[in-house]
Design an enzyme around this catalytic site. Structure first.
Site, PDB file in Angstrom:
ATOM      1  N   ASP A 211     -21.494  48.867  20.515  1.00 32.04           N
ATOM      2  CA  ASP A 211     -21.387  49.150  21.938  1.00 32.04           C
ATOM      3  C   ASP A 211     -21.302  50.662  22.104  1.00 32.04           C
ATOM      4  O   ASP A 211     -20.869  51.386  21.203  1.00 32.04           O
ATOM      5  CB  ASP A 211     -20.120  48.522  22.525  1.00 32.04           C
ATOM      6  CG  ASP A 211     -20.015  47.041  22.240  1.00 32.04           C
ATOM      7  OD1 ASP A 211     -21.043  46.346  22.331  1.00 32.04           O
ATOM      8  OD2 ASP A 211     -18.901  46.572  21.918  1.00 32.04           O
ATOM      9  N   ARG A 312     -24.067  40.435  32.292  1.00 28.97           N
ATOM     10  CA  ARG A 312     -22.692  40.837  31.947  1.00 28.97           C
ATOM     11  C   ARG A 312     -22.232  42.053  32.745  1.00 28.97           C
ATOM     12  O   ARG A 312     -21.896  43.079  32.201  1.00 28.97           O
ATOM     13  CB  ARG A 312     -22.573  41.119  30.447  1.00 28.97           C
ATOM     14  CG  ARG A 312     -22.898  39.936  29.565  1.00 28.97           C
ATOM     15  CD  ARG A 312     -22.657  40.271  28.102  1.00 28.97           C
ATOM     16  NE  ARG A 312     -23.004  39.131  27.246  1.00 28.97           N
ATOM     17  CZ  ARG A 312     -22.890  39.129  25.930  1.00 28.97           C
ATOM     18  NH1 ARG A 312     -22.439  40.214  25.310  1.00 28.97           N
ATOM     19  NH2 ARG A 312     -23.225  38.056  25.222  1.00 28.97           N
TER      20      ARG A 312
END
Length: 440
Positions: A211, A312
């Site tokens: 991430d 998301r």
């Protein structure tokens, strides 16, 4: 579902009550703490980061090596770190540019990996195993040691100005408390060695590791005025390998494994697939989850610009999550899945956000129900939201009308109180967020 506009007098009253100041005033940027009542990260002891660092632990960095040294491997000492200019994670200590081949171990090459685990010969019954998979894992560990930087407790990592940029780096906030990340552009934490999983879905999938920001088993984290994206290396430009898109990026900003008390404000998440995962598993106390998610994962998202994200934004499990005064700009119907995903046990309050929808995307697609029949259902309270053309938007009614077999209910059991100032009317949000979000 579109409704009539609020009466003009009511709208005027709402707007007059909502004076929003995007940037706290007072001390220099690095010495600022999260203001009182500014989302969940202001709860309890609040979030001060490294604002109280002494001179010996105040740094200005402009290279990868300097940044690694300044972070101190997350030892908890209060640290105030200013980033100047561009820092590229794929740079050796002496300044030599690195490529993926610099991390390859053993017999690994992508061509050899594709040949060994092609479903036509390897099958789909089990995940890759054997020498080439071992070599891929070893190669991935070498890359992780280079580009994944641990940010410890009592740290502020601040861009000096809007030109401060972290490229091909992943910030890893693990088992930390009291962290501030502000005023930074962070791009393209690309995985050189994605893992092929033929058992993931009906046709398999590539899974990448990094991430841009990972918040893992951490508390009191404030992320403010960051710009997160794939940069010049978008996933849609990757090839199709083994019949599936070769995906080299994971989440933009994920908050997982019992993390708690997080505020994400005035930031830009753009040009990426998976925006933000809050809660890593449907099992709140699974063996591989060190802290129960139930009762944690309390997160506030406000005044952020979410542009051209596939899914998301966020996807939530278990947490009490307040999503207010954000601007959602959906640009590509071909790559868009949904925006707000409600998973097991989620308690979502979605208020006064603005949504820009292109032709081909209807309001019923903005929510998604990730519930499971064997576990506690999600709840979504959605009110005051609007389209950017000014029409009121009932997110829950639109979703439930299109999904009568899997409706979402709005019986949220908590009321947000940590908003700092009155919420803006959704019709004022586009101008405010476009003018105020992102690094300065």
């Amino acid at each position: 579902m579109r409704r009539t506009l609020l009466h003009l007098t009511a709208l005027t009253a709402l707007l007059s009550a909502c004076t929003v100041t995007p940037t706290p005033t007072g001390q220099p940027l690095g010495r600022e703490a999260l203001p009182a009542n500014d989302g969940w990260a202001a709860s309890g002891s609040g979030t001060t980061g490294g604002s109280r660092a002494d001179a010996a632990h105040t740094f200005t960095v402009s290279t990868h090596a300097e940044l690694v040294s300044a972070l101190g491997n997350g030892d908890g000492t209060p640290r105030l770190i200013y980033v100047r200019g561009l820092i590229d994670g794929m740079t050796a200590p002496g300044g030599r540019p690195l490529t993926c081949t610099d991390f390859q171990e053993g017999s690994y090459t992508l061509d050899a990996y594709l040949k060994a685990y092609d479903p036509a010969t390897y099958g789909r019954a089990q995940k890759p195993a054997g020498p080439l998979e071992d070599a891929r894992r070893a190669s991935a560990q070498r890359q992780a040691a280079q580009i994944r930087l641990r940010v410890g407790s009592n740290t502020s990592l601040i861009g000096l100005d809007r030109n401060a940029r972290l490229n091909r780096l992943s910030l890893w906030i693990e088992k930390a408390d009291n962290v501030i990340i502000r005023n930074l552009t962070i791009e393209d934490a690309a995985d050189c060695f994605p893992a092929w999983d033929p058992t993931d879905g009906a046709t398999g999938n590539w899974n990448s590791e990094y991430d841009l920001i990972s918040v893992v088993t951490s508390t009191h984290v404030w992320v403010d005025r960051v710009d997160l994206s794939d940069g010049l290396n978008p996933d849609h430009a990757q090839p199709t390998l083994l019949g599936r898109p070769y995906q080299v990026h994971d989440g933009a900003l994920d908050i997982t494994r019992g993390s708690d008390l997080v505020t994400v404000s005035w930031s830009v998440l753009r040009d990426h697939d998976k925006g933000m995962l809050i809660g890593s598993t449907d099992r709140p106390a699974a063996p591989d989850v060190p802290t129960s998610d139930r009762g944690r994962l309390r997160v506030t998202l406000h005044h952020n610009l979410f542009r051209n994200l596939g899914q998301r934004v966020p996807r939530v499990r278990f947490g009490q999550v307040h999503v207010y005064n954000n601007l959602f700009e959906i640009t590509d119907p071909a790559t868009y899945g949904y925006s707000v995903g409600a998973g097991v046990g989620a308690q979502l309050v979605v208020q006064n956000n603005a949504f820009a929808l292109p032709a081909g995307v209807t309001p019923d697609r903005l929510l998604y129900n990730w519930s499971r029949p064997d576990l506690e259902p999600p709840q979504v309270h959605a009110t005051g939201n609007a389209l950017t053309d000014g029409q009121e938007l009932d997110l829950l009614a639109a979703f439930n009308a299109a999904n009568p077999a899997r409706p979402l209910t709005g019986n949220v059991t908590w009321t947000p109180t940590l908003t700092g100032a009155p919420l803006q009317d959704a019709r004022a949000v586009p101008a405010t967020v476009r003018a105020g979000a992102g690094p300065r």
